[in-house]
Design a protein around this motif. Structure first.
Motif, PDB file in Angstrom:
ATOM      1  N   ARG A 338       0.852  -1.194   0.000  1.00 32.67           N
ATOM      2  CA  ARG A 338       0.000   0.000   0.000  1.00 32.67           C
ATOM      3  C   ARG A 338       0.888   1.245   0.000  1.00 32.67           C
ATOM      4  N   ILE A 339       0.806   2.002  -1.065  1.00 35.34           N
ATOM      5  CA  ILE A 339       1.616   3.209  -1.191  1.00 35.34           C
ATOM      6  C   ILE A 339       0.814   4.403  -0.685  1.00 35.34           C
ATOM      7  N   TYR A 340       1.328   5.017   0.371  1.00 43.64           N
ATOM      8  CA  TYR A 340       0.630   6.132   1.013  1.00 43.64           C
ATOM      9  C   TYR A 340       1.432   7.428   0.900  1.00 43.64           C
ATOM     10  N   ALA A 341       0.716   8.520   0.940  1.00 50.27           N
ATOM     11  CA  ALA A 341       1.341   9.837   1.080  1.00 50.27           C
ATOM     12  C   ALA A 341       1.544  10.067   2.571  1.00 50.27           C
ATOM     13  N   GLU A 342       2.727   9.704   3.056  1.00 56.04           N
ATOM     14  CA  GLU A 342       3.041   9.849   4.470  1.00 56.04           C
ATOM     15  C   GLU A 342       4.555   9.895   4.630  1.00 56.04           C
ATOM     16  N   ASN A 343       4.988  10.464   5.730  1.00 54.10           N
ATOM     17  CA  ASN A 343       6.416  10.668   5.971  1.00 54.10           C
ATOM     18  C   ASN A 343       6.893   9.712   7.061  1.00 54.10           C
ATOM     19  N   ALA A 344       7.602   8.657   6.642  1.00 51.93           N
ATOM     20  CA  ALA A 344       8.075   7.660   7.601  1.00 51.93           C
ATOM     21  C   ALA A 344       9.065   8.251   8.594  1.00 51.93           C
ATOM     22  N   GLU A 345       9.767   9.321   8.191  1.00 52.64           N
ATOM     23  CA  GLU A 345      10.750   9.939   9.077  1.00 52.64           C
ATOM     24  C   GLU A 345      10.096  10.842  10.121  1.00 52.64           C
ATOM     25  N   GLN A 346       8.822  11.147   9.944  1.00 52.50           N
ATOM     26  CA  GLN A 346       8.093  11.992  10.894  1.00 52.50           C
ATOM     27  C   GLN A 346       6.910  11.227  11.475  1.00 52.50           C
ATOM     28  N   ASP A 347       7.199  10.017  11.945  1.00 57.10           N
ATOM     29  CA  ASP A 347       6.183   9.180  12.589  1.00 57.10           C
ATOM     30  C   ASP A 347       4.981   8.948  11.671  1.00 57.10           C
ATOM     31  N   PHE A 348       5.253   8.813  10.384  1.00 55.70           N
ATOM     32  CA  PHE A 348       4.231   8.504   9.374  1.00 55.70           C
ATOM     33  C   PHE A 348       3.130   9.561   9.316  1.00 55.70           C
ATOM     34  N   MET A 349       3.531  10.787   9.500  1.00 57.55           N
ATOM     35  CA  MET A 349       2.572  11.873   9.391  1.00 57.55           C
ATOM     36  C   MET A 349       2.016  11.906   7.966  1.00 57.55           C
ATOM     37  N   PRO A 350       0.681  11.895   7.795  1.00 59.78           N
ATOM     38  CA  PRO A 350       0.120  11.988   6.440  1.00 59.78           C
ATOM     39  C   PRO A 350       0.615  13.233   5.727  1.00 59.78           C
ATOM     40  N   SER A 351       0.812  13.111   4.437  1.00 58.53           N
ATOM     41  CA  SER A 351       1.318  14.208   3.623  1.00 58.53           C
ATOM     42  C   SER A 351       0.287  14.534   2.558  1.00 58.53           C
ATOM     43  N   SER A 352       0.299  15.746   2.097  1.00 62.65           N
ATOM     44  CA  SER A 352      -0.658  16.149   1.066  1.00 62.65           C
ATOM     45  C   SER A 352       0.052  17.001   0.026  1.00 62.65           C
ATOM     46  N   GLY A 353      -0.611  17.220  -1.095  1.00 56.05           N
ATOM     47  CA  GLY A 353      -0.030  18.039  -2.141  1.00 56.05           C
ATOM     48  C   GLY A 353      -0.240  17.442  -3.521  1.00 56.05           C
ATOM     49  N   VAL A 354       0.230  18.165  -4.516  1.00 54.85           N
ATOM     50  CA  VAL A 354       0.068  17.748  -5.913  1.00 54.85           C
ATOM     51  C   VAL A 354       1.093  16.665  -6.251  1.00 54.85           C
ATOM     52  N   LEU A 355       0.631  15.656  -6.976  1.00 52.84           N
ATOM     53  CA  LEU A 355       1.517  14.589  -7.448  1.00 52.84           C
ATOM     54  C   LEU A 355       2.199  15.070  -8.728  1.00 52.84           C
ATOM     55  N   ASN A 356       3.356  15.716  -8.566  1.00 46.21           N
ATOM     56  CA  ASN A 356       4.059  16.265  -9.726  1.00 46.21           C
ATOM     57  C   ASN A 356       4.556  15.168 -10.660  1.00 46.21           C
ATOM     58  N   VAL A 357       5.000  14.076 -10.074  1.00 48.97           N
ATOM     59  CA  VAL A 357       5.438  12.905 -10.840  1.00 48.97           C
ATOM     60  C   VAL A 357       4.770  11.681 -10.237  1.00 48.97           C
ATOM     61  N   LEU A 358       4.198  10.828 -11.068  1.00 53.17           N
ATOM     62  CA  LEU A 358       3.595   9.576 -10.613  1.00 53.17           C
ATOM     63  C   LEU A 358       3.813   8.531 -11.695  1.00 53.17           C
ATOM     64  N   GLU A 359       4.871   7.750 -11.520  1.00 51.13           N
ATOM     65  CA  GLU A 359       5.230   6.746 -12.508  1.00 51.13           C
ATOM     66  C   GLU A 359       5.373   5.390 -11.831  1.00 51.13           C
ATOM     67  N   PHE A 360       4.746   4.379 -12.437  1.00 50.16           N
ATOM     68  CA  PHE A 360       4.779   3.024 -11.911  1.00 50.16           C
ATOM     69  C   PHE A 360       5.438   2.090 -12.917  1.00 50.16           C
ATOM     70  N   PRO A 361       5.843   0.888 -12.486  1.00 48.76           N
ATOM     71  CA  PRO A 361       6.309  -0.098 -13.451  1.00 48.76           C
ATOM     72  C   PRO A 361       5.191  -0.418 -14.440  1.00 48.76           C
ATOM     73  N   GLU A 362       5.563  -0.878 -15.600  1.00 49.07           N
ATOM     74  CA  GLU A 362       4.561  -1.174 -16.628  1.00 49.07           C
ATOM     75  C   GLU A 362       3.645  -2.300 -16.156  1.00 49.07           C
ATOM     76  N   ALA A 363       2.336  -2.079 -16.272  1.00 51.83           N
ATOM     77  CA  ALA A 363       1.355  -3.084 -15.854  1.00 51.83           C
ATOM     78  C   ALA A 363       1.402  -4.281 -16.800  1.00 51.83           C
ATOM     79  N   SER A 364       1.171  -5.468 -16.232  1.00 47.35           N
ATOM     80  CA  SER A 364       1.193  -6.701 -17.014  1.00 47.35           C
ATOM     81  C   SER A 364       0.332  -7.732 -16.302  1.00 47.35           C
ATOM     82  N   GLU A 365       0.374  -8.969 -16.760  1.00 49.69           N
ATOM     83  CA  GLU A 365      -0.364 -10.038 -16.093  1.00 49.69           C
ATOM     84  C   GLU A 365       0.156 -10.277 -14.683  1.00 49.69           C
ATOM     85  N   SER A 366       1.417  -9.906 -14.434  1.00 53.43           N
ATOM     86  CA  SER A 366       2.019 -10.174 -13.126  1.00 53.43           C
ATOM     87  C   SER A 366       2.324  -8.915 -12.320  1.00 53.43           C
TER      88      SER A 366
END
Length: 651
Positions: A338-366
């Motif tokens: 589960r990919i969350y907008a949160e800061n692990a270095e700040q006790d997982f404080m939720p983060s907000s803002g615009v997703l300037n870059v959002l790139e994932f591996p290419e989707a496939s059967e696997s």
């Protein structure tokens, strides 16, 4: 089959339901709040209906508005997704009264499992193993404390009408009981409008193994394998896998059959999940039944080939289950992160803002990506900060885990803080790799999991990033831009200053053709193209993204971000000792101090709520409270000063 359905949800689960509906030729209607008017679930649906302002209490939780949207669009059925109204018997009953099908179990089943105490009684009669505990009606603090003493500490306080880790606290001793109970009740009231609590024996080092069950309206019931969801933080799942590793076939069968008995005991229909605690000796105990589709359902789909949403629609339309128990086979292994907008270095404080870059591996059967956002969308403070679910499959656990590790490194997100590095730390941790993680895994190894880049790797990536910045000096189309760093009769020189973490770092290069060098640090870097560079003879791939605030590098070794260094701005943003600010936009739940109070370091001062989570602001030093700037119920913005302290003078 229905011709049109309404989806009473948002984000990735709404998009997930839309995909299956489109596959079946079923038209879809989305509902949306003011904050979601341009959201992906709105754009992907055939129709969309506005139902209110951004707060979920004024939009997605408004039963009348959702039902009116279904009526006005001619939707024959409503899919609730998960969260919001998905386990609300009043909503299911209101839909039935309006002649609209609820794509879920009967209202009676939701009610039976909605109360954890009633559920325990039903499970006991159905011969489903239970954890020792108190599940009764008496709720006085003194009485609950007495029951906790009878059970023996540690105990688990759990909201009777809760789920998702909300309203849940581990209590290790009598001294902790009162504060933990008050906090759990507040969170339960906020999340479920009911503060009734259960008290259970806390089992050390258990695993969380849950069974996917499915029932139709013709008396058929099956279990569709299991999922191991032991990797949790604050009782919320982080990484899930299926099937559960190191589980004997006898136990798998016994758990599956117990789960089916649990479902049949309440005349269940549709998709449900029966959650068990699994002890080291493979004894298992019923925890709860979720009367909805689970967030982690994709791992089950990946190993069985079953489209669980399609089954939901077919069963709700009155059809028979597509498969019998003997026809359900497990193939391979799957993980979900589960990919969350949160800061692990700040006790997982939720983060907000615009997703300037959002790139994932290419989707496939696997490799599968379930998301409700694209680049340019905004993660707001109004809802759960999930960005996406990354799901992978392979023929066995080892191969699937390698695929997960690689896929996390190929996930590039710039904007809000994310937990992708943290997820990679989990996926590569020896205990997790060896399939020995319990529900205490994150607590036991939190220092390992939060570790920053190794010093050598951090240094290498810093030089790579600085060299990329320097190389851009020669990329301008203007001839004078191309001559930046040029000196008469000398190699071009480059100076790069970056703010990396809390440190300002300076990088000096001399340019020798296409190679940037620093003799003092024995550095030689050549960029061959936009994503390929050689550092001291080692050629590798790097992805660098430039934004208004700085630069962001992603590599197989990890990621590194750096801000433009502005010394004047840095001075302006230094926070004075004794100033406590809001970590993000939210609502003040309770102010525990007043001006003039003396407090010690670590004392709770203010409790606030943001993104469905409760946060306690604590004193950073021994001090006297100078001023309190907000009261309970006030809305506060990120960075707003909440309390000012006058630190005690030493000596």
């Amino acid at each position: 089959m229905f011709s049109k359905i309404l989806i009473a949800n948002r984000g990735e689960i709404a998009c997930r339901v839309i995909r299956t509906a489109q596959k079946l030729g079923v038209k879809t209607v989305s509902v949306y709040s003011e904050a979601d008017k341009n959201a992906q679930h709105v754009l992907q649906a055939d129709e969309a209906v506005y139902i209110g302002p951004a707060p979920s209490s004024e939009s997605y939780l408004q039963v009348d508005k959702v039902i009116e949207a279904a009526k006005s669009t001619g939707a024959q059925a409503v899919h609730p997704g998960y969260g919001f109204l998905s386990e609300n018997e009043t909503f299911a009953n209101a839909l039935q009264a309006s002649g609209i099908t609820f794509i879920g179990p009967p209202e009676s089943a939701i009610a039976a499992m909605g109360s954890k105490s009633a559920a325990k009684s039903i499970m006991e009669k159905a011969d489903v193993p239970l954890v020792p505990g108190y599940h009764g009606e008496e709720q006085a603090e003194s009485f609950l404390l007495g029951e906790a003493k009878k059970i023996g500490f540690p105990v688990l306080l759990k909201a009777a009408y809760g789920g998702g880790g909300k309203g849940m606290r581990i209590v290790n001793s009598e001294r902790e009981f009162s504060e933990a109970l008050a906090s759990a009740k507040r969170e339960a009231t906020s999340s479920f409008s009911n503060d009734k609590m259960l008290v259970e024996k806390y089992i050390a080092q258990p695993r969380h193994v849950e069974i996917q069950v499915f029932c139709d309206g013709h008396g058929n019931a099956v279990y569709i394998a299991e999922r191991d969801c032991s990797v949790q933080r604050r009782h919320q799942k982080v990484v899930e896998e299926a099937p559960a590793p190191r589980l004997s076939e006898d136990t798998r069968k016994a758990m599956g059959e117990a789960a089916v008995r649990a479902a049949q005991a309440i005349n269940y229909e549709g998709a449900g999940t029966v959650e068990f605690l699994l002890d080291k000796d493979e004894s298992f105990y019923f925890m709860e039944m979720n009367t909805r589709l689970q967030v982690e359902h994709p791992v089950t789909e990946m190993i069985t080939g079953v489209d669980l949403v399609e089954w939901q629609l077919r069963v709700a339309a009155g059809e028979v289950l597509p498969l019998k128990q003997k026809d359900i086979q497990i193939n391979g292994h799957a993980f979900e992160a589960r990919i969350y907008a949160e800061n692990a270095e700040q006790d997982f404080m939720p983060s907000s803002g615009v997703l300037n870059v959002l790139e994932f591996p290419e989707a496939s059967e696997s490799v599968r990506i379930d998301s409700g956002v694209i680049a340019g969308d905004e993660v707001t403070t109004f809802y759960d900060p999930m960005i996406a679910k990354l799901i992978v499959w392979d023929e066995n656990r080892d191969a699937a885990l390698r695929k997960l590790q690689n896929a996390l490194r190929e996930t590039h997100i710039v904007g809000p803080h994310t937990n992708t590095n943290y997820l990679h730390s989990i996926a590569t941790h020896p205990v997790f790799v060896d399939a020995k993680a319990s529900t205490h895994f994150i607590d036991d190894y939190q220092d390992d999991l939060k570790h920053s880049l190794e010093t050598e790797v951090h240094s290498q990536l810093s030089w790579i990033l600085a060299s990329w910045v320097a190389s851009q000096a020669n990329e301008g189309s203007d001839v004078w831009e191309q001559l930046k760093g040029w000196h008469l009769n000398k190699r071009p020189q480059h100076r790069v200053e970056l703010l990396i973490g809390e440190n300002v770092e300076t990088f000096l290069f001399s340019q020798n053709g296409k190679t940037l060098e620093n003799k003092e640090h024995d550095i030689a870097i050549t960029w061959h193209d936009a994503t390929t560079a050689t550092l001291n003879g080692h050629r590798s791939q790097y992805n660098v993204y430039a934004t208004e605030d700085g630069y962001h590098l992603f590599s197989s070794q990890g990621e590194l971000s750096a801000l433009h260094y502005d010394p004047i701005s840095a001075l302006e943003h230094e926070e004075a000792e004794g100033t406590l600010t809001a970590p993000m936009n939210g609502t003040i739940l309770e102010v525990l101090v007043k001006a003039g109070d003396n407090v010690q370091e670590g004392d709770a001062l203010v409790i606030m709520e943001a993104m469905k989570m409760e946060y306690t602001i604590r004193a950073s030093v021994d001090a006297q409270v100078d001023q309190v700037f907000f009261a309970a119920g006030d809305l506060v913005s990120d960075g707003a000063e909440l309390v000012s302290l006058l630190p005690n003078e030493e000596g």
